[in-house]
Design an enzyme around this catalytic site. Structure first.
Site, PDB file in Angstrom:
ATOM      1  N   LYS A 137      -6.651  12.465 -16.963  1.00  0.00           N
ATOM      2  CA  LYS A 137      -6.778  13.288 -18.158  1.00  0.00           C
ATOM      3  C   LYS A 137      -5.517  13.147 -19.026  1.00  0.00           C
ATOM      4  O   LYS A 137      -5.256  12.083 -19.549  1.00  0.00           O
ATOM      5  CB  LYS A 137      -7.058  14.742 -17.750  1.00  0.00           C
ATOM      6  CG  LYS A 137      -8.187  14.880 -16.708  1.00  0.00           C
ATOM      7  CD  LYS A 137      -9.543  14.560 -17.253  1.00  0.00           C
ATOM      8  CE  LYS A 137     -10.642  14.428 -16.211  1.00  0.00           C
ATOM      9  NZ  LYS A 137     -10.818  15.519 -15.279  1.00  0.00           N
ATOM     10  N   ARG A 161       0.817  -1.213   0.000  1.00  0.00           N
ATOM     11  CA  ARG A 161       0.000   0.000   0.000  1.00  0.00           C
ATOM     12  C   ARG A 161       0.849   1.261   0.000  1.00  0.00           C
ATOM     13  O   ARG A 161       0.451   2.299  -0.526  1.00  0.00           O
ATOM     14  CB  ARG A 161      -0.930  -0.015   1.227  1.00  0.00           C
ATOM     15  CG  ARG A 161      -2.059   1.014   1.144  1.00  0.00           C
ATOM     16  CD  ARG A 161      -2.943   0.970   2.390  1.00  0.00           C
ATOM     17  NE  ARG A 161      -2.192   1.304   3.577  1.00  0.00           N
ATOM     18  CZ  ARG A 161      -2.254   0.632   4.720  1.00  0.00           C
ATOM     19  NH1 ARG A 161      -3.051  -0.401   4.855  1.00  0.00           N
ATOM     20  NH2 ARG A 161      -1.524   1.009   5.759  1.00  0.00           N
ATOM     21  N   TYR A 204     -13.800  22.477 -10.027  1.00  0.00           N
ATOM     22  CA  TYR A 204     -14.413  21.233 -10.516  1.00  0.00           C
ATOM     23  C   TYR A 204     -15.602  20.875  -9.605  1.00  0.00           C
ATOM     24  O   TYR A 204     -15.465  20.887  -8.371  1.00  0.00           O
ATOM     25  CB  TYR A 204     -13.320  20.169 -10.469  1.00  0.00           C
ATOM     26  CG  TYR A 204     -13.698  18.780 -10.858  1.00  0.00           C
ATOM     27  CD1 TYR A 204     -14.138  18.490 -12.146  1.00  0.00           C
ATOM     28  CD2 TYR A 204     -13.577  17.734  -9.943  1.00  0.00           C
ATOM     29  CE1 TYR A 204     -14.458  17.195 -12.504  1.00  0.00           C
ATOM     30  CE2 TYR A 204     -13.896  16.436 -10.299  1.00  0.00           C
ATOM     31  CZ  TYR A 204     -14.336  16.171 -11.578  1.00  0.00           C
ATOM     32  OH  TYR A 204     -14.645  14.894 -11.933  1.00  0.00           O
ATOM     33  N   ASP A 227      -5.230  23.049  -8.479  1.00  0.00           N
ATOM     34  CA  ASP A 227      -5.612  21.951  -9.367  1.00  0.00           C
ATOM     35  C   ASP A 227      -5.087  22.321 -10.752  1.00  0.00           C
ATOM     36  O   ASP A 227      -5.618  23.209 -11.414  1.00  0.00           O
ATOM     37  CB  ASP A 227      -7.139  21.778  -9.357  1.00  0.00           C
ATOM     38  CG  ASP A 227      -7.588  20.567 -10.168  1.00  0.00           C
ATOM     39  OD1 ASP A 227      -6.902  20.224 -11.166  1.00  0.00           O
ATOM     40  OD2 ASP A 227      -8.625  19.971  -9.830  1.00  0.00           O
TER      41      ASP A 227
HETATM   42  C1  LIG Z   1     -11.509  15.428 -13.989  1.00  0.00           C
HETATM   43  C2  LIG Z   1     -11.023  16.421 -13.017  1.00  0.00           C
HETATM   44  C3  LIG Z   1     -10.780  16.067 -11.691  1.00  0.00           C
HETATM   45  C4  LIG Z   1     -11.094  14.707 -11.149  1.00  0.00           C
HETATM   46  O1  LIG Z   1     -10.406  13.673 -11.766  1.00  0.00           O
HETATM   47  P1  LIG Z   1     -10.999  12.167 -11.714  1.00  0.00           P
HETATM   48  O2  LIG Z   1      -9.825  11.328 -12.018  1.00  0.00           O
HETATM   49  O3  LIG Z   1     -12.096  12.121 -12.712  1.00  0.00           O
HETATM   50  O4  LIG Z   1     -11.506  11.944 -10.313  1.00  0.00           O
HETATM   51  C5  LIG Z   1     -10.276  17.023 -10.849  1.00  0.00           C
HETATM   52  N1  LIG Z   1     -10.027  18.275 -11.274  1.00  0.00           N
HETATM   53  C6  LIG Z   1     -10.255  18.653 -12.538  1.00  0.00           C
HETATM   54  C7  LIG Z   1      -9.957  20.051 -12.953  1.00  0.00           C
HETATM   55  C8  LIG Z   1     -10.770  17.743 -13.444  1.00  0.00           C
HETATM   56  O5  LIG Z   1     -11.031  18.141 -14.700  1.00  0.00           O
END
Ligand SMILES: *Cc1c(COP(=O)(O)O)cnc(C)c1O
Length: 387
Positions: free
Chosen positions: A202, A52, A105, A177
């Site tokens: 992403k 982990r 988000y 973020d």
């Molecule tokens: C998609 C996204 C997230 C979350 O990512 P996941 O892997 O889908 O949980 C967080 N912040 C932003 C800006 C995003 O576009």
């Protein structure tokens, strides 16, 4: 010798000599890791102690992300959202005040409005374009200023250096973020962030087949970040890490193409009679274009358009028959996407009314001419159905 970014994308986290010459790091599957002696076990005197807490496979990705973001160290989480929640839980406690950007988000807001509020954290939303004005909202108990730049759906670019300067003067941490730009196009730690979050799901993954997140911290915030991540039991699967390591090596060439096609689509859309306006930070028409130009080295393929008011039936006629633009959440893969966005419920400090339906577009790696023809046919259907 300090390597350039494109070289780092290829070399970070790899050590062929230590792996019999194999180019890619091996995939270690494991929960139990054996310790050779009582002393080693007692003192945890070996690099890996329990699955982990990481394996050589996860370390390869951690080092790659940390190196690209320009931070001290990185931990991995099972989703981008888990990176957001873990970072916040690691640096907030009951009685703290959190300044959260209004354009965050949606699920980030949901976490703040439920788990954080329930646990006695005071959550206050602020307008993304506040800049140095954030000083007026900082309180003695403000522990974190959370930023997301550009913001989700509406793509406000934040003046991160100005926000960070005010936050640091008041003793608050700045979390960013950084998913939209990825570390390839924005260097969070050079612009004042203490912690940077990636939804690896992403662009770092880039192939729409893995959920993962990363939290990269500077030296000062690393101990609490690591402790929070460990306490919450966050870990990721080795095969997923392998897919991300594979995807990341082409980050630079993919992003260049996403950027080029995104800008081409945005410019074309800006001239369409069906479109009220285009929200793309790389276009001079964007209100924060100068900040984007100052701080970013590129634009990803994600942007929004606001249509002139039209009926739901007309919108359906456009969206239902697109050939190359899929309708689905997430983005950052090789394929083009389009999603209508309702921001009514996810804005409280800024107006959710943009004067017409908002469509968020992800420019994929298809031939731009095919994408333009697809959108053009969609607009014809919209106009016919709008009667
Ligand atoms: C998609 C996204 C997230 C979350 O990512 P996941 O892997 O889908 O949980 C967080 N912040 C932003 C800006 C995003 O576009």
């Amino acid at each position: 010798m300090k390597q350039k970014q494109d070289t780092l994308i290829v070399t970070l986290g790899r050590d062929p000599e230590a792996n019999f010459g194999f180019v890619n790091p091996p995939v270690y599957h494991g929960s139990t890791i054996l310790h050779p002696t009582y002393r080693v076990l007692k003192e945890r005197a070996q690099p890996f102690t329990y699955g982990r807490r990481g394996t050589p496979t996860t370390v390869a990705l951690q080092e790659t992300v940390a190196g690209l973001e320009g931070g001290h160290k990185t931990v991995l989480t099972p989703s981008g959202l888990a990176a957001v929640t873990t970072a916040l839980l690691s640096h907030l406690k009951t009685g703290d005040h959190l300044l959260m950007v209004d354009s965050a988000y949606g699920p980030t807001r949901h976490f703040c409005d439920t788990v954080l509020k329930r646990n006695g954290v005071e959550v206050q939303y602020y307008a993304p374009r506040i800049g140095a004005g954030i000083a007026g909202l900082l309180k003695p108990n403000t522990a974190v200023v959370f930023t997301e730049s550009p913001g989700s759906v509406t793509f406000e670019v934040q003046d991160l250096p100005a926000i960070a300067k005010a936050a640091h003067a008041a003793g608050a941490l700045v979390i960013l973020d950084n998913t939209w730009a990825s570390p390839a196009f924005f260097k969070p730690f050079e612009h004042g962030a203490d912690i940077s979050i990636q939804a690896i799901t992403k662009y770092l993954c880039g192939h729409s087949d893995v959920m993962m997140g990363a939290i990269t911290a500077n030296e000062a915030t690393w101990p609490a970040t690591l402790a929070g991540h460990g306490a919450l039991g966050q870990c990721v699967a080795p095969d997923d890490v392998y897919l991300v390591l594979r995807g990341i090596r082409t980050l630079s060439v993919r992003l260049e193409r996403h950027m080029k096609t995104g800008i081409a689509l945005a410019r074309w859309l800006e001239a369409r009679p069906e479109v009220a306006h285009v929200i793309h930070p790389a276009l001079p028409s964007h209100p924060d274009h100068s900040i984007w130009k100052r701080d970013f080295t590129g634009a990803s393929g994600l942007f929004s358009i606001v249509l002139k008011p039209c009926s739901d039936k007309a919108l359906a006629a456009m969206l239902d028959h697109l050939e190359f633009f899929g309708m689905g959440f997430s983005w950052g893969g090789f394929e083009s996407l389009i999603v209508p966005q309702d921001i009514e419920k996810i804005r409280t400090a800024t107006s959710p009314d943009h004067g017409g339906p908002i469509l968020r577009i992800h420019a994929g790696l298809e031939d731009p001419a095919d994408l333009l023809a697809d959108l053009e046919a969609g607009f014809t259907r919209l106009t016919m159905a709008n009667g």
